[in-house]
Design a protein around this motif. Structure first.
Motif, mmCIF file in Angstrom:
data_model
loop_
_atom_site.group_PDB
_atom_site.id
_atom_site.type_symbol
_atom_site.label_atom_id
_atom_site.label_comp_id
_atom_site.label_asym_id
_atom_site.label_seq_id
_atom_site.Cartn_x
_atom_site.Cartn_y
_atom_site.Cartn_z
ATOM 1 N N MET A 49 0.836 -1.206 0.000
ATOM 2 C CA MET A 49 0.000 0.000 0.000
ATOM 3 C C MET A 49 0.873 1.261 0.000
ATOM 4 N N ARG B 27 2.192 2.026 -3.425
ATOM 5 C CA ARG B 27 1.162 2.587 -4.298
ATOM 6 C C ARG B 27 0.907 4.059 -3.955
ATOM 7 N N ILE B 28 0.780 4.327 -2.656
ATOM 8 C CA ILE B 28 0.444 5.695 -2.216
ATOM 9 C C ILE B 28 1.586 6.654 -2.530
ATOM 10 N N ASN C 97 1.842 7.336 -6.273
ATOM 11 C CA ASN C 97 0.765 8.232 -6.701
ATOM 12 C C ASN C 97 1.024 9.664 -6.243
ATOM 13 N N ASN D 78 -3.103 6.545 5.458
ATOM 14 C CA ASN D 78 -3.275 5.588 4.366
ATOM 15 C C ASN D 78 -3.990 6.154 3.143
ATOM 16 N N ALA D 79 -3.589 7.352 2.725
ATOM 17 C CA ALA D 79 -4.162 7.907 1.495
ATOM 18 C C ALA D 79 -3.128 8.819 0.847
ATOM 19 N N SER D 80 -3.282 9.015 -0.444
ATOM 20 C CA SER D 80 -2.349 9.857 -1.194
ATOM 21 C C SER D 80 -2.576 11.335 -0.887
ATOM 22 N N GLY E 107 -5.786 3.055 1.699
ATOM 23 C CA GLY E 107 -4.918 2.824 0.553
ATOM 24 C C GLY E 107 -5.350 3.549 -0.714
ATOM 25 N N GLN E 108 -6.317 4.457 -0.599
ATOM 26 C CA GLN E 108 -6.794 5.149 -1.814
ATOM 27 C C GLN E 108 -5.695 5.988 -2.477
ATOM 28 N N ILE E 109 -5.682 5.934 -3.793
ATOM 29 C CA ILE E 109 -4.824 6.817 -4.578
ATOM 30 C C ILE E 109 -5.688 7.549 -5.586
#
Lengths: 418, 418
Positions: A242, A245-246, A249, A368-370, B414-416
């Motif tokens: 995760m 990915r974050i 991004n 836990n987010a971009s 985990g959002q992108i």
């Protein structure tokens, strides 16, 4: 008429318009917004003719292709402005909302009602679509707006404001609700910043130089959008897939904007496992990495970071990377080098997530987010007139509500104070 | 150490303290507040000794009896400060409140969480109890405070801050949460107003001159409390008995304060019936009336008003009275001469009451109530650090909530951004 007289007259008319705007019905406001959208589409040819004057002057002055691109009112840009206005028309009207109401022991009902701020001065650079975007948001929130765009867009901006004013006139709303300062003389900005009698708020949009100039010279309160030095902290308890990915991004999806990640902080316990693959992803995307000594130990090919890289807003495919010994070190680094814009932690640990949310001082703090989600539209505000990185009045993305304030209303039945 | 170094050091320490204050638990904050209250009572003798130094210096300088009275830390004033702190301890902690939370289509939870502003600079005149009142409110709302009182109260203020710091130390909270600038040099104010790196907000409390000086010289945002030119408009549909009670209370109950009525507007349709008795009440209470020509026609003994009387803040037993032809005229008069502080209508007419609430631009707008209710305590906020008459950040009485701001918090999985 000299510059001072001209700008003062614009201010006086805006103030007068703002009094009527305060209680203009939502129906009429929405009608105007939709009508402006329709007129933008209908008058595309006129707009593009006026725009051409700006483009020709820009070419003569030898402006860069990128600047000329931002200046161009293409069919797509015009359609974007029109759709933007239709979206603002669809948003709830913030004016008149009573956000709270309570009763006092003596029977007085006390409430807090949302009202417009009054007159807003927007000072911005090149892109003429800001003229319509800002005018739409200010108008919907019941504020009169004075627009001062870049001198290179003056003909486009005047034409856009004229179309807005035509729609205002047709609906019987005050035309001075939306005004463009019709001259390019730089002295006009100084005069605008001194109109504290008529203007309630200044919003600058542009580079750091513009914002600093406005802040230092304004007698009117300024909502500042300084730089975005955003960090992602990859905690020792992160889900590393995760995190990868974050971070990717946050850095790569659009590196030239304020909510892109500029520094990645990595807990030492997972650095060895996390950094090699992560850095490969970045290398493949063309990101230049400037790492601390510990990062270089793990991924020898990265460039060495210098002190200047911490807290730097690269706005480019460049990333500073630092390995930290503890979460405390990450928090201290963010407190020292962050710009109160957007900060994110990646962790599976409940307590560390909550602690980060509580302790980090930024307009948007995430788990836990971009970081790329710090945006009025993405967070669900429906629109955005800027992102405030200072705490007075608004902190974070500013939309319709942030263009209002709350007054107290009191319903009495003859109460007097003993 | 020169003045600049000294003030900068105070600022730096305040900023450092404010980071820890952000997440100090409510329990510890309340414990400190109650402990300060206890210590104020215990150390009364010490406080009054320090206060005596200020009083002696004041007498030597020939200050007026009224000023010396305001400077005195009597038993009653000390008990008042102690009780004030206990009341603030009993108020809900604004910090950490999540005022709203919503879910985005991609599953992100977005909330707005109340956080302290950071460091607040208070600049005020003579009364030393402001030191404790302001420190209590800033501390409860998680802000560090830098206090700059009048030079004539310097010994008292230093002693009061020392007692607060003793309690902070005993609880393990940062002592620099509450600091008094320990010198009387006027240059210290100028330095404080330039500490934008460390101070987030300046709140001046005092006369118009002080507030103007601070506003014009500050690089830091200022919450302004300008004058209160409050009107009561007695509508043609007023209950005249109620109007008489409200107007009398608004003018006479305490004429020297900002929420007292300064101008009474009377609709012509009821002027003949209303004014004679009302003016008799005022005459009996020693109020000097300055009337428009129509007022003088009805009550010949009143003084004639001059243009200067409209919009004047008398802060005394003086009242301007104007007969208006229409409600529109009353609204225009208030828009022109009011100071956005407190405005009230007396009417039995439903629509006119609502219209007044909607259209009048003031921090508190009332129907059928005395202007004297514009006060944090009276409106139910529990306390007050000032009344803002400008719209940015706060409009009206400022209490704990107004010493905070809202940051966005985001719970992701985990959002992108696509």
């Amino acid at each position: 008429m000299d510059v001072k007289e001209l700008v003062t007259e614009v201010g006086r008319k805006a103030k007068e318009a703002s009094r009527k705007l305060t209680y203009l019905s939502t129906d009429i406001k929405n009608k105007v917004l939709k009508d402006v959208a329709a007129r933008l589409r209908e008058e595309r040819v006129f707009l593009q003719e006026e725009n051409r004057k700006d483009l020709e002057a820009a070419r003569e002055k030898g402006l860069s292709a990128a600047l000329i691109d931002r200046l161009t009112l293409s069919d797509k840009v015009i359609e974007g402005m029109a759709q933007g206005l239709e979206e603002v028309a669809a948003l709830p009207d913030p004016v008149g909302e009573v956000v709270k109401m309570w009763r006092r022991p003596n029977g007085l009902w006390v409430g807090r009602m949302r009202i417009p701020l009054g007159v807003i001065g927007m000072i911005y650079e090149s892109r003429p679509n800001v003229t319509i975007d800002a005018a739409g948001l200010c108008f919907k929130s019941g504020n009169a707006v004075i627009l001062r765009g870049g001198s290179e867009a003056i003909n486009s901006n005047i034409a856009l404001a004229r179309i807005f004013q035509d729609a205002l006139k047709a609906a019987g709303a005050p035309e001075a609700s939306v005004q463009v300062i019709p001259i390019t003389d730089r002295a006009a900005v100084n005069e605008l910043l001194r109109l504290e009698e008529y203007v309630d708020l200044i919003i600058p949009r542009g580079g750091e130089g513009l914002i600093r100039f406005v802040t230092e010279n304004s007698r009117i309160p300024v909502l500042k959008h300084y730089k975005g030095v955003c960090h992602v902290y990859v905690d020792r308890f992160a889900n590393l897939e995760m995190a990868r990915r974050i971070c990717f991004n946050a850095k790569v999806q659009r590196p030239g904007v304020c909510n892109a990640m500029e520094t990645m902080l990595v807990h030492k316990a997972i650095a060895q496992e996390f950094l090699p693959d992560m850095c490969e992803d970045f290398r493949a995307a063309g990101v230049e990495i400037r790492g601390c000594p510990k990062t270089k130990e793990i991924v020898p090919w990265v460039k060495e970071a210098t002190e200047n890289d911490w807290g730097e807003e690269f706005l480019d495919l460049i990333l500073a990377v630092k390995v930290v010994d503890t979460m405390d070190e990450a928090l201290s680094h963010i407190a020292r080098y962050g710009s109160n814009h957007t900060e994110s932690i990646v962790t599976e640990d409940y307590h560390r997530g909550l602690r980060f949310l509580r302790e980090v001082d930024a307009s948007v703090v995430m788990v836990n987010a971009s970081t790329r989600f710090n945006d009025g539209g993405q967070l669900g505000l429906g629109a955005e007139i800027g992102i405030s990185t200072t705490k007075l009045h608004a902190y974070g993305p500013m939309a319709l509500e942030e263009l209002t304030t709350l007054k107290f209303i009191v319903f009495g039945e003859g109460q007097i104070r003993e």
